[in-house]
Write a protein that holds these residues in place. Structure first.
Motif, PDB file in Angstrom:
ATOM      1  N   MET A   1       4.860   1.677  -4.893  1.00  0.00           N
ATOM      2  CA  MET A   1       5.146   1.930  -6.286  1.00  0.00           C
ATOM      3  C   MET A   1       6.341   2.858  -6.444  1.00  0.00           C
ATOM      4  N   LEU A   2       7.143   2.980  -5.421  1.00  0.00           N
ATOM      5  CA  LEU A   2       8.307   3.841  -5.519  1.00  0.00           C
ATOM      6  C   LEU A   2       9.399   3.174  -6.344  1.00  0.00           C
ATOM      7  N   GLY A   3       9.442   1.846  -6.364  1.00  0.00           N
ATOM      8  CA  GLY A   3      10.368   1.160  -7.248  1.00  0.00           C
ATOM      9  C   GLY A   3       9.602   0.773  -8.498  1.00  0.00           C
ATOM     10  N   ILE A   4       9.695   1.588  -9.543  1.00  0.00           N
ATOM     11  CA  ILE A   4       8.890   1.379 -10.737  1.00  0.00           C
ATOM     12  C   ILE A   4       9.380   0.133 -11.471  1.00  0.00           C
ATOM     13  N   VAL A   5       8.432  -0.740 -11.827  1.00  0.00           N
ATOM     14  CA  VAL A   5       8.756  -1.952 -12.575  1.00  0.00           C
ATOM     15  C   VAL A   5       8.686  -1.622 -14.060  1.00  0.00           C
ATOM     16  N   THR A   6       9.782  -1.779 -14.777  1.00  0.00           N
ATOM     17  CA  THR A   6       9.796  -1.412 -16.193  1.00  0.00           C
ATOM     18  C   THR A   6       9.711  -2.626 -17.107  1.00  0.00           C
ATOM     19  N   ARG A   7       9.912  -3.814 -16.576  1.00  0.00           N
ATOM     20  CA  ARG A   7       9.844  -4.995 -17.433  1.00  0.00           C
ATOM     21  C   ARG A   7       8.384  -5.384 -17.664  1.00  0.00           C
ATOM     22  N   ARG A   8       8.134  -5.981 -18.790  1.00  0.00           N
ATOM     23  CA  ARG A   8       6.777  -6.396 -19.134  1.00  0.00           C
ATOM     24  C   ARG A   8       6.428  -7.655 -18.343  1.00  0.00           C
ATOM     25  N   ARG A   9       5.201  -7.706 -17.845  1.00  0.00           N
ATOM     26  CA  ARG A   9       4.766  -8.851 -17.055  1.00  0.00           C
ATOM     27  C   ARG A   9       3.614  -9.539 -17.762  1.00  0.00           C
ATOM     28  N   GLY A  10       3.282 -10.717 -17.304  1.00  0.00           N
ATOM     29  CA  GLY A  10       2.121 -11.419 -17.840  1.00  0.00           C
ATOM     30  C   GLY A  10       0.861 -10.884 -17.195  1.00  0.00           C
ATOM     31  N   TRP A  11       0.173  -9.994 -17.897  1.00  0.00           N
ATOM     32  CA  TRP A  11      -0.981  -9.307 -17.304  1.00  0.00           C
ATOM     33  C   TRP A  11      -2.055 -10.290 -16.865  1.00  0.00           C
ATOM     34  N   ARG A  12      -2.276 -11.279 -17.665  1.00  0.00           N
ATOM     35  CA  ARG A  12      -3.377 -12.203 -17.377  1.00  0.00           C
ATOM     36  C   ARG A  12      -3.151 -12.921 -16.043  1.00  0.00           C
ATOM     37  N   GLU A  13      -1.890 -13.121 -15.683  1.00  0.00           N
ATOM     38  CA  GLU A  13      -1.591 -13.856 -14.453  1.00  0.00           C
ATOM     39  C   GLU A  13      -1.534 -12.941 -13.230  1.00  0.00           C
ATOM     40  N   THR A  14      -1.303 -11.641 -13.424  1.00  0.00           N
ATOM     41  CA  THR A  14      -0.997 -10.806 -12.260  1.00  0.00           C
ATOM     42  C   THR A  14      -1.887  -9.580 -12.137  1.00  0.00           C
ATOM     43  N   ARG A  15      -3.041  -9.571 -12.775  1.00  0.00           N
ATOM     44  CA  ARG A  15      -3.751  -8.305 -12.767  1.00  0.00           C
ATOM     45  C   ARG A  15      -4.645  -8.122 -11.554  1.00  0.00           C
ATOM     46  N   LEU A  16      -5.771  -8.787 -11.421  1.00  0.00           N
ATOM     47  CA  LEU A  16      -6.752  -8.455 -10.400  1.00  0.00           C
ATOM     48  C   LEU A  16      -6.758  -9.397  -9.215  1.00  0.00           C
ATOM     49  N   ASN A  17      -6.100 -10.513  -9.327  1.00  0.00           N
ATOM     50  CA  ASN A  17      -6.066 -11.439  -8.196  1.00  0.00           C
ATOM     51  C   ASN A  17      -4.749 -11.315  -7.444  1.00  0.00           C
ATOM     52  N   THR A  18      -4.111 -10.151  -7.552  1.00  0.00           N
ATOM     53  CA  THR A  18      -2.824  -9.944  -6.897  1.00  0.00           C
ATOM     54  C   THR A  18      -3.009  -9.106  -5.646  1.00  0.00           C
ATOM     55  N   HIS A  19      -2.085  -9.279  -4.731  1.00  0.00           N
ATOM     56  CA  HIS A  19      -2.127  -8.539  -3.469  1.00  0.00           C
ATOM     57  C   HIS A  19      -0.697  -8.185  -3.081  1.00  0.00           C
ATOM     58  N   GLY A  20      -0.566  -7.201  -2.189  1.00  0.00           N
ATOM     59  CA  GLY A  20       0.746  -6.827  -1.686  1.00  0.00           C
ATOM     60  C   GLY A  20       1.676  -6.355  -2.786  1.00  0.00           C
ATOM     61  N   GLU A  21       2.909  -6.886  -2.787  1.00  0.00           N
ATOM     62  CA  GLU A  21       3.916  -6.451  -3.753  1.00  0.00           C
ATOM     63  C   GLU A  21       3.502  -6.765  -5.185  1.00  0.00           C
ATOM     64  N   ALA A  22       2.799  -7.875  -5.389  1.00  0.00           N
ATOM     65  CA  ALA A  22       2.365  -8.227  -6.745  1.00  0.00           C
ATOM     66  C   ALA A  22       1.415  -7.171  -7.296  1.00  0.00           C
ATOM     67  N   TYR A  23       0.544  -6.648  -6.438  1.00  0.00           N
ATOM     68  CA  TYR A  23      -0.374  -5.595  -6.890  1.00  0.00           C
ATOM     69  C   TYR A  23       0.408  -4.332  -7.247  1.00  0.00           C
ATOM     70  N   GLU A  24       1.413  -3.998  -6.439  1.00  0.00           N
ATOM     71  CA  GLU A  24       2.231  -2.826  -6.739  1.00  0.00           C
ATOM     72  C   GLU A  24       2.953  -2.995  -8.065  1.00  0.00           C
ATOM     73  N   ASP A  25       3.427  -4.224  -8.354  1.00  0.00           N
ATOM     74  CA  ASP A  25       4.073  -4.480  -9.641  1.00  0.00           C
ATOM     75  C   ASP A  25       3.080  -4.271 -10.785  1.00  0.00           C
ATOM     76  N   PHE A  26       1.855  -4.724 -10.585  1.00  0.00           N
ATOM     77  CA  PHE A  26       0.799  -4.555 -11.595  1.00  0.00           C
ATOM     78  C   PHE A  26       0.548  -3.073 -11.875  1.00  0.00           C
ATOM     79  N   ILE A  27       0.405  -2.277 -10.806  1.00  0.00           N
ATOM     80  CA  ILE A  27       0.142  -0.846 -10.970  1.00  0.00           C
ATOM     81  C   ILE A  27       1.348  -0.151 -11.604  1.00  0.00           C
TER      82      ILE A  27
END
Length: 343
Positions: A1-27
């Motif tokens: 999470m050192l590279g903070i993602v500031t753009r809005r994402r589709g939460w429904r698609e990337t929230r709890l079934n994500t792993h690795g970098e996708a999970y970091e983007d979610f957090i």
């Protein structure tokens, strides 16, 4: 999470079934949403297109990372000031990365044994370190990465002397985490090094043991029994030093440190001071100091420099003390003096 993602994402698609970098983007996105709310609440985060389960997962993770703080209200949080929280979190991640790199060789060896292969020394298990500056940097880095213990023996090498001076000027240079066991073994040649003695006083004030021994063969550091740095700048300032992370050589270097420690003499604050009750002992103040220094294994030359007298004077007083104590060696003289409570 050192590279903070500031753009809005589709939460429904990337929230709890994500792993690795996708999970970091979610957090990361959840953290930015919390910051934008100022005082994040469950209702505010849900309104931002997160469902209740995603809010629970994200906020628990952010609290664990020290980026949010819980409040008395289970559905409200405080944002820890990012200027403080993000550097602390970055340091924690860097320590984990460094620990991962240091243990890679040991884990690989464990895997090879599990699949029936003989462990080999891979390039990742051994780093050759070139130059005094690089050696000093590496020793400081492994100090900061320690989670259990740091054992450091210094023979008076250029890298060691440089680090000791830097640590006095900047205590954070050789900082370790709270609870890490520290041991420092110094060659007696460092008794008259002001920076070394100032660092010794710092460690002693923090409750860490220090010993002095004559003839430390070379400088070495053992960290958490998983990595060791061998500092050979005494012999070659430009090359030859190395860091190793394979278990057998680390164990061998650890055993060498233990031998140095067992043969050395514990340092106590009054070692270089004049005795406070000279009338109590049947020796002149100068002879008491010579005896105290003898117990560390200090050479006549070191004792002479510390006491501002000639080497010939020290030699003469040492012979006198050995005769008086009935000792055949300098070591025996120190033992006899300690038994008689003369030092």
């Amino acid at each position: 999470m050192l590279g903070i993602v500031t753009r809005r994402r589709g939460w429904r698609e990337t929230r709890l079934n994500t792993h690795g970098e996708a999970y970091e983007d979610f957090i990361s996105a959840a953290y930015i949403a919390a910051i934008r709310l100022g005082t994040p609440t469950r209702a505010g985060l849900v309104h931002g297109d997160m469902d209740d389960e995603a809010v629970t997962v994200a906020t628990e993770e952010l609290v664990a990372r020290g980026l949010l703080a819980s409040t008395d209200d289970p559905d409200a949080w405080e944002v820890v000031p990012p200027r403080d929280a993000l550097p602390r979190y970055a340091e924690a991640v860097e320590r984990r990365m460094q620990t991962t790199r240091m243990t890679a060789g040991e884990v690989d060896a464990l895997w090879r044994r599990a699949v029936g292969e003989r462990p080999t020394l891979a390039a990742s298990d051994l780093d050759v370190i070139d130059g005094t500056e690089a050696v000093a940097y590496r020793i400081a880095s492994v100090h900061r990465s320690a989670t259990l213990r740091v054992w450091w023996a210094v023979d008076g090498s250029p890298a060691g002397r440089q680090l000791l001076a830097e640590a006095v000027a900047d205590p954070g240079r050789l900082a370790v985490r709270d609870g890490v066991e520290r041991r420092l073994a110094l060659d007696t040649s460092l008794l008259d090094d002001p920076a070394a003695m100032a660092f010794v006083d710092q460690l002693r004030a923090d409750g860490h043991p220090v010993v002095f021994g004559h003839g430390v063969p070379f400088s070495l550091v053992v960290v958490d029994s998983v990595t060791a740095v061998v500092d050979l700048t005494t012999f070659d300032r430009d090359g030859g030093s190395f860091e190793v992370r394979l278990a057998p050589p680390v164990r061998a270097i650890t055993r060498l440190f233990e031998a140095i420690w067992a043969l050395a003499t514990p340092y106590w604050p009054g070692l270089l001071e004049a005795p406070r009750t000279p009338d109590r002992l049947p020796l002149a103040e100068r002879d008491q100091r010579i005896l105290a220094l003898l117990t560390t294994g200090a050479s006549d030359q070191v004792i002479a420099r510390l006491m501002a007298v000639s080497v010939r004077t020290v030699e003469r007083r040492v012979r006198y003390l050995m005769d008086r104590l009935g000792a055949a060696t300098r070591f025996q003289a120190g033992v006899q003096a300690a038994r008689r409570d003369w030092i």
